[in-house]
Design an enzyme around this catalytic site. Structure first.
Site, mmCIF file in Angstrom:
data_model
loop_
_atom_site.group_PDB
_atom_site.id
_atom_site.type_symbol
_atom_site.label_atom_id
_atom_site.label_comp_id
_atom_site.label_asym_id
_atom_site.label_seq_id
_atom_site.Cartn_x
_atom_site.Cartn_y
_atom_site.Cartn_z
ATOM 1 N N VAL A 1 0.852 -1.195 0.000
ATOM 2 C CA VAL A 1 0.000 0.000 0.000
ATOM 3 C C VAL A 1 0.882 1.238 0.000
ATOM 4 O O VAL A 1 1.770 1.385 0.847
ATOM 5 C CB VAL A 1 -0.929 0.030 1.241
ATOM 6 C CG1 VAL A 1 -1.726 1.335 1.289
ATOM 7 C CG2 VAL A 1 -1.885 -1.161 1.230
ATOM 8 N N SER B 1 4.442 4.077 3.030
ATOM 9 C CA SER B 1 3.921 2.841 2.420
ATOM 10 C C SER B 1 4.117 1.691 3.406
ATOM 11 O O SER B 1 4.739 1.865 4.455
ATOM 12 C CB SER B 1 4.662 2.539 1.113
ATOM 13 O OG SER B 1 6.047 2.435 1.352
ATOM 14 N N LYS B 2 3.610 0.562 3.081
ATOM 15 C CA LYS B 2 3.840 -0.647 3.876
ATOM 16 C C LYS B 2 3.506 -1.841 3.006
ATOM 17 O O LYS B 2 2.704 -1.722 2.064
ATOM 18 C CB LYS B 2 2.937 -0.651 5.118
ATOM 19 C CG LYS B 2 3.470 -1.494 6.249
ATOM 20 C CD LYS B 2 4.571 -0.776 6.999
ATOM 21 C CE LYS B 2 5.135 -1.582 8.136
ATOM 22 N NZ LYS B 2 6.069 -0.768 8.952
ATOM 23 N N GLY B 3 4.098 -2.991 3.316
ATOM 24 C CA GLY B 3 3.803 -4.179 2.530
ATOM 25 C C GLY B 3 3.751 -5.396 3.421
ATOM 26 O O GLY B 3 4.248 -5.386 4.547
#
Ligand code: NAD
Length: 441
Positions: A85, A130-132
């Site tokens: 995201v 962001s992050k994943g």
């Protein structure tokens, strides 16, 4: 036995459970997205944010879900779900970790990506958030399976990845090794080596000195600032640290070196307590050898819940989310809480702590040392010139101290607590850039 026999069948998560989360399931005190949004709304209201910008900042820019087929060691194919995201990139490339965990959901990854946006803005580094995550159980996978999964996930999100667009880092269950695979996969696709595509890499391949200790070191700097603000001396200050991993152990070690008395530490196996102060070097040596605190006999045993309500000057929750809730907040006795972990306090518990007059250094400020040195790593990679550990630590201190004072100043001006002030500062910084850039097309 086949390699997949011991893998939970939930690995094949129904995609609709992720794309269309059941909202009712998440509307509770412990939902990270709701927790983030409650704080966001309060700050946005105080800032009198225009309705249009409010709508822009409440939505993630991009949510990517990819299927990652992986050939397992036994020759069978397993399909994992990967998420990335990008919450907001108005201030610069998105920045945020990647976690490998069975609990990963789109909701959680989105909340964490938003958190990264505000965290980068609080310390004023030129990154978005962001992050994943990949839904998997890395402890049940071989190194080869993890490498193939990492590379396939990297290719799945490669269109948005890059030093100028989205720069991952390690998070839960990922490490330097995983970052090296991502960097290699990206570099192979580009046809040349691109070190700045990830941070938290091994130092031998473009990582930064001081990155490993950066978050705990940052916690130490802001705790000292808070003590000075409250007119307390560092020497003799009593501290309890929940979580004795990267963040907690470094914070405990550095605060001890500054003259504090760390009277309690804990990990997932339980807590240790010694009123005159633990010998942190000895505890560190024990954990290096035994992996956990379990079995350490030179201290009194305590539960993790008891640690949180000890009569200490400083409490450092540095383990996981939602540990300070409406249930135990009334019993917390610390004067200062330094949030080493992300989201350790629920939004509902905030007001209880405030009523009790506890000075909370919020996560988006307290643990921003990690992303700050990640920023330094990205700068060093792009410049091709590497700094000494002293330089890294000195610049980290400058940035953390300046950010703490910026947030404190705002909290005084608006008569709000440090968390609301931190959100106000970061939201106003992101909003300013949106106003200057305008809405494209
Ligand atoms: P880590 O895995 O190195 O350490 C986590 C520690 O918490 C371990 O000692 C573990 O045993 C303990 N723990 C787990 N569950 C527990 C429980 N129920 N009660 C008590 N202890 C428990 O992780 P870390 O990198 O130190 O991260 C800790 C927190 O800090 C996380 O919230 C993470 O998101 C946040 N954080 C980390 C960094 C970083 O640079 N490492 C940066 C910013 C934020």
């Amino acid at each position: 036995m086949r390699a997949t026999d011991h893998m939970p069948t939930e690995l094949r998560l129904p995609t609709n459970a992720i794309v269309q989360p059941d909202k009712d399931r998440f509307l509770n005190e412990e939902n990270p997205f709701e927790a983030m949004m409650l704080r966001f709304d309060r700050a946005a209201e105080l800032l009198d944010l225009e309705p249009g910008l409010y709508k822009v900042l409440r939505k993630p820019e991009k949510q990517i879900i990819v299927a990652c087929p992986v050939m397992m060691d036994n020759g069978e194919i397993e399909v994992f779900t990967g998420i990335r995201v990008l919450y907001n990139t108005s201030r610069g490339p998105a920045k945020g970790g990647i976690r490998f965990d069975m609990q990963v959901t789109l909701d959680e990854v989105t909340a964490l990506a938003a958190w990264m946006t505000w965290k980068c803005a609080v310390v004023n580094v030129p990154f978005g958030g962001s992050k994943g995550g990949v839904i998997c159980d890395p402890l049940k996978m071989s190194a080869g399976e993890l490498e193939r999964l990492t590379r396939r996930y990297t290719v799945g999100i490669i269109a948005t990845l890059g030093p100028d667009s989205d720069v991952p880092a390690p998070d839960v269950n990922t490490n330097e090794r995983v970052m090296a695979w991502i960097m290699d996969t990206y570099s192979m696709r580009m046809g040349h080596t691109v070190t700045a595509v990830v941070t938290g890499k091994p130092v031998e391949m473009g990582g930064s000195m001081g990155r490993r200790e950066a978050t705990g070191r940052g916690c130490t700097f802001v705790t000292k600032e808070a003590l000075a603000h409250l007119g307390m001396t560092v020497r003799g200050t009593t501290v309890a640290v929940q979580g004795f991993g990267n963040v907690g152990s470094v914070t405990a070690h550095l605060l001890t070196r500054e003259g504090c008395k760390v009277v309690a530490v804990s990990d997932r196996t339980g807590a240790l307590y010694t009123p005159p102060g633990l010998d942190i070097d000895d505890v560190l040596a024990y954990v290096r050898h035994n992996k956990t605190l379990e079995g350490y006999i030179k201290a009194q045993a305590l539960s993790n819940d008891e640690l949180l309500t000890l009569d200490v000057d400083v409490l450092v929750p540095a383990a996981m989310e939602n540990v300070i809730t409406t249930k135990n907040a009334p019993k917390v006795r610390a004067k200062i809480i330094c949030e080493g972990a992300n989201g350790p306090t629920t939004a509902a518990a905030d007001s209880i702590l405030e009523e009790k007059g506890i000075f909370v250094i919020p996560d988006i400020l307290a643990n921003a040392g990690g992303v700050t040195v990640s920023y330094f790593e990205w700068v060093q990679d792009r410049g091709g010139y590497f700094w000494s550990e002293e330089t890294v630590n000195e610049r980290l201190r400058d940035l953390m101290v300046r950010s703490f004072r910026d947030v404190l100043e705002l909290s005084r001006q608006h008569k709000v607590n440090m968390r609301t002030a931190a959100y106000m500062l970061s939201i106003s910084r992101v909003a300013t850039v949106h106003r200057l850039r305008g809405i494209y097309a």
